[in-house]
Enzyme design. Structure first.
Site, PDB file in Angstrom:
ATOM      1  NE  ARG A  21      -4.522  -0.836   0.121  1.00  0.00           N
ATOM      2  CZ  ARG A  21      -4.499  -1.907  -0.780  1.00  0.00           C
ATOM      3  NH1 ARG A  21      -3.563  -2.418  -1.711  1.00  0.00           N
ATOM      4  NH2 ARG A  21      -5.568  -2.660  -0.608  1.00  0.00           N
TER       5      ARG A  21
ATOM      6  CG  HIS B 103      -3.419  -0.450  -6.802  1.00  0.00           C
ATOM      7  ND1 HIS B 103      -3.715   0.227  -5.594  1.00  0.00           N
ATOM      8  CD2 HIS B 103      -3.689  -1.823  -6.586  1.00  0.00           C
ATOM      9  CE1 HIS B 103      -4.055  -0.454  -4.808  1.00  0.00           C
ATOM     10  NE2 HIS B 103      -3.936  -1.948  -5.251  1.00  0.00           N
TER      11      HIS B 103
HETATM   12  P1  NAP Z   1      -2.343 -10.790   5.235  1.00  0.00           P
HETATM   13  O1  NAP Z   1      -2.191 -11.984   4.978  1.00  0.00           O
HETATM   14  O2  NAP Z   1      -3.020  -9.848   6.326  1.00  0.00           O
HETATM   15  O3  NAP Z   1      -0.463 -10.289   5.729  1.00  0.00           O
HETATM   16  C1  NAP Z   1      -0.118  -9.065   6.271  1.00  0.00           C
HETATM   17  C2  NAP Z   1       1.250  -9.416   6.714  1.00  0.00           C
HETATM   18  O4  NAP Z   1       1.543  -8.114   7.122  1.00  0.00           O
HETATM   19  C3  NAP Z   1       1.292 -10.262   7.967  1.00  0.00           C
HETATM   20  O5  NAP Z   1       2.419 -11.100   7.713  1.00  0.00           O
HETATM   21  C4  NAP Z   1       1.394  -9.344   9.143  1.00  0.00           C
HETATM   22  O6  NAP Z   1       2.308  -9.856  10.437  1.00  0.00           O
HETATM   23  C5  NAP Z   1       2.307  -8.305   8.753  1.00  0.00           C
HETATM   24  N1  NAP Z   1       1.674  -6.908   9.367  1.00  0.00           N
HETATM   25  C6  NAP Z   1       0.860  -6.375   9.661  1.00  0.00           C
HETATM   26  N2  NAP Z   1       0.974  -5.199  10.474  1.00  0.00           N
HETATM   27  C7  NAP Z   1       2.362  -5.351  10.887  1.00  0.00           C
HETATM   28  C8  NAP Z   1       3.284  -4.494  11.977  1.00  0.00           C
HETATM   29  N3  NAP Z   1       2.556  -3.529  12.260  1.00  0.00           N
HETATM   30  N4  NAP Z   1       4.565  -4.796  11.681  1.00  0.00           N
HETATM   31  C9  NAP Z   1       4.972  -5.872  11.012  1.00  0.00           C
HETATM   32  N5  NAP Z   1       4.298  -6.757  10.042  1.00  0.00           N
HETATM   33  C10 NAP Z   1       2.967  -6.637  10.049  1.00  0.00           C
HETATM   34  O7  NAP Z   1      -2.368  -9.782   3.924  1.00  0.00           O
HETATM   35  P2  NAP Z   1      -2.119 -10.145   2.343  1.00  0.00           P
HETATM   36  O8  NAP Z   1      -3.218 -10.961   1.901  1.00  0.00           O
HETATM   37  O9  NAP Z   1      -0.608 -10.808   2.375  1.00  0.00           O
HETATM   38  O10 NAP Z   1      -1.988  -8.709   1.769  1.00  0.00           O
HETATM   39  C11 NAP Z   1      -1.101  -7.786   1.937  1.00  0.00           C
HETATM   40  C12 NAP Z   1      -1.571  -6.605   1.423  1.00  0.00           C
HETATM   41  O11 NAP Z   1      -1.167  -6.558   0.049  1.00  0.00           O
HETATM   42  C13 NAP Z   1      -3.150  -6.171   1.404  1.00  0.00           C
HETATM   43  O12 NAP Z   1      -3.205  -5.698   2.857  1.00  0.00           O
HETATM   44  C14 NAP Z   1      -3.020  -4.914   0.406  1.00  0.00           C
HETATM   45  O13 NAP Z   1      -2.531  -3.844   1.027  1.00  0.00           O
HETATM   46  C15 NAP Z   1      -1.888  -5.520  -0.592  1.00  0.00           C
HETATM   47  N6  NAP Z   1      -2.324  -5.806  -1.822  1.00  0.00           N
HETATM   48  C16 NAP Z   1      -2.056  -5.223  -2.940  1.00  0.00           C
HETATM   49  C17 NAP Z   1      -2.268  -5.719  -4.172  1.00  0.00           C
HETATM   50  C18 NAP Z   1      -2.117  -4.713  -5.524  1.00  0.00           C
HETATM   51  O14 NAP Z   1      -2.556  -5.001  -6.568  1.00  0.00           O
HETATM   52  N7  NAP Z   1      -1.060  -3.746  -5.448  1.00  0.00           N
HETATM   53  C19 NAP Z   1      -3.309  -6.666  -4.287  1.00  0.00           C
HETATM   54  C20 NAP Z   1      -3.530  -7.310  -3.145  1.00  0.00           C
HETATM   55  C21 NAP Z   1      -3.157  -6.986  -1.677  1.00  0.00           C
HETATM   56  P3  NAP Z   1       1.734 -11.142  11.073  1.00  0.00           P
HETATM   57  O15 NAP Z   1       2.004 -12.226  10.087  1.00  0.00           O
HETATM   58  O16 NAP Z   1       2.633 -11.189  12.366  1.00  0.00           O
HETATM   59  O17 NAP Z   1       0.133 -10.898  11.632  1.00  0.00           O
HETATM   60  C1  GLV Z   2      -5.602  -4.879  -4.080  1.00  0.00           C
HETATM   61  O1  GLV Z   2      -5.020  -3.675  -3.812  1.00  0.00           O
HETATM   62  C2  GLV Z   2      -6.095  -5.743  -2.891  1.00  0.00           C
HETATM   63  O2  GLV Z   2      -6.079  -5.093  -1.734  1.00  0.00           O
HETATM   64  O3  GLV Z   2      -6.591  -6.663  -3.311  1.00  0.00           O
END
Ligand code: NAP
Ligand code: GLV
Length: 346
Positions: free
Chosen positions: A261, A309
């Protein structure tokens, strides 16, 4: 032959007792209406996909279809929509994010009674794995330098360290970060991650918590950000983070990939680090303001690749199937899967 009641098709054939009892149970359920608020996205693919999959459940696109809901029960499926939808429809059985992130639903932090559900799906995960693998290889294999050489018709072979000697660090080792880290490990890179909580078992080394952030950064040559945007992560990545990256590794430089993000980065400091060479290059998919304003210096920086994005797009067919599975669970009195803890923000 079929009969129809409350939006369901009922097969008229000879049924067993179990089938009759299941059917009666189903008829006692009230199908949920589906409100779709896709914000800036084209609503039509979502309308079409929901209507095709909803098996007769009413589908309303908001705000285009107006206030078409009466006193029936409903769910809201939203992406960066005007939060007024949650005032107009204030008692949903659940709110579904049309993507993986739920930061756009922050207004619901004050409504712990409403389950907020996010996308976890192999299709979206693989899209992110592709993007991150591409970005890391693009930087590791010096493609921007070869593109610049090509523009000058210059044949300039450059030294290429093996992936096994290059250290990639992934901030955020959740569903996406872990999958990306696994593939990069298979490609040979020396991968480590950084997360909030400790891991006892992990496919690669994971540093955890603020205390270990310095050690994680000091080993990392290519930093990949896959953190969610939460009150804790907002503005976390700036000058101090970039300065601590490893510029003495085999790449001889530090690089940044952001597919998490934009809000987690102090963009003015990122631009400064890219201008002064503290960061040698970046691949950026997410920004403080989206669409990236025309006047942003990032557009014109030779060492930056900007994508709008699109790292891991939400495919309506995939997302709608996941939501309908949960709608049916709700109708059966079961909870949806992939409910987010909105008090921690991800
Ligand atoms: P997720 O499964 O919720 O994983 C989030 C990770 O971030 C976890 O490892 C979490 O730690 C860590 N985290 C959260 N807060 C933290 C902090 N304060 N300090 C250190 N680590 C922290 O999420 P995901 O499915 O992998 O997705 C991640 C993000 O990718 C989404 O929230 C979104 O913003 C982004 N995204 C972007 C796109 C795009 O097209 N660019 C698409 C999809 C998603 P823990 O494991 O310890 O809980
Ligand atoms: C895209 O940014 C998502 O959060 O899926």
């Amino acid at each position: 032959m079929t009969g129809r009641k409350a939006g369901y098709f009922i097969p008229c054939a000879i049924l067993t007792n179990v089938e009759i009892s299941n059917l009666l149970q189903e008829l006692a359920m009230h199908p949920l209406s589906i409100i779709v608020a896709p914000g800036p996205w084209d609503p039509e693919p979502w309308r079409n996909e929901f209507q095709a999959a909803a098996e007769g459940r009413p589908v309303h696109i908001w705000p285009q279809d107006g206030s078409a809901i009466g006193d029936e029960s409903y769910v809201i499926c939203a992406w960066k929509s005007d939060p007024k939808v949650f005032d107009r429809y204030s008692d949903p059985k659940a709110v579904f994010s049309l993507g993986a992130g739920v930061d756009h639903l922050h207004v619901l932090r004050s409504r712990p009674d409403i389950p907020v559900v996010r996308v976890i799906d192999p299709d979206l995960t693989m899209r992110m794995v592709e993007y991150v693998a591409f970005a890391v290889l693009y930087l590791h294999r010096k493609i921007p330098l070869y593109q610049a050489a090509q523009a000058r018709r210059a044949w300039r072979p450059m030294h290429q360290p093996a992936a096994t000697r290059v250290r990639v660090g992934i901030m955020g080792v959740g569903v996406l970060g872990e999958a990306c880290g696994k593939l990069l490990t298979q490609l040979g890179f020396e991968v480590a991650g950084w997360a909030r909580s400790r891991r006892d078992v992990s496919p690669f080394q994971v540093f955890s918590g603020q205390d270990s952030l310095g050690s994680f950064l000091e080993r990392t040559e290519i930093l990949v950000n896959l953190l969610p945007n939460t009150p804790e992560t907002a503005g976390l990545i700036g000058r101090e983070v970039f300065k601590r990256l490893n510029r003495n590794g085999r790449l001889g430089n530090a690089f940044f990939v952001n597919a998490g993000r934009g809000e987690t980065v102090v963009e003015s400091e990122l631009i400064d680090m890219l201008s002064t060479g503290t960061l040698a290059g970046a691949v950026l998919d997410v920004f403080n303001v989206e669409p990236l304003p025309e006047e942003s210096p990032l557009w014109a920086m030779e060492n930056v690749l900007v994508t709008p994005h699109v790292a891991a797009d939400s495919d309506p067919e995939v997302i709608v199937a996941q939501i309908l599975r949960d709608v049916k669970r709700l109708e059966r009195g079961e909870g949806p899967l992939n409910v987010v803890d909105m008090s921690r923000g991800y």
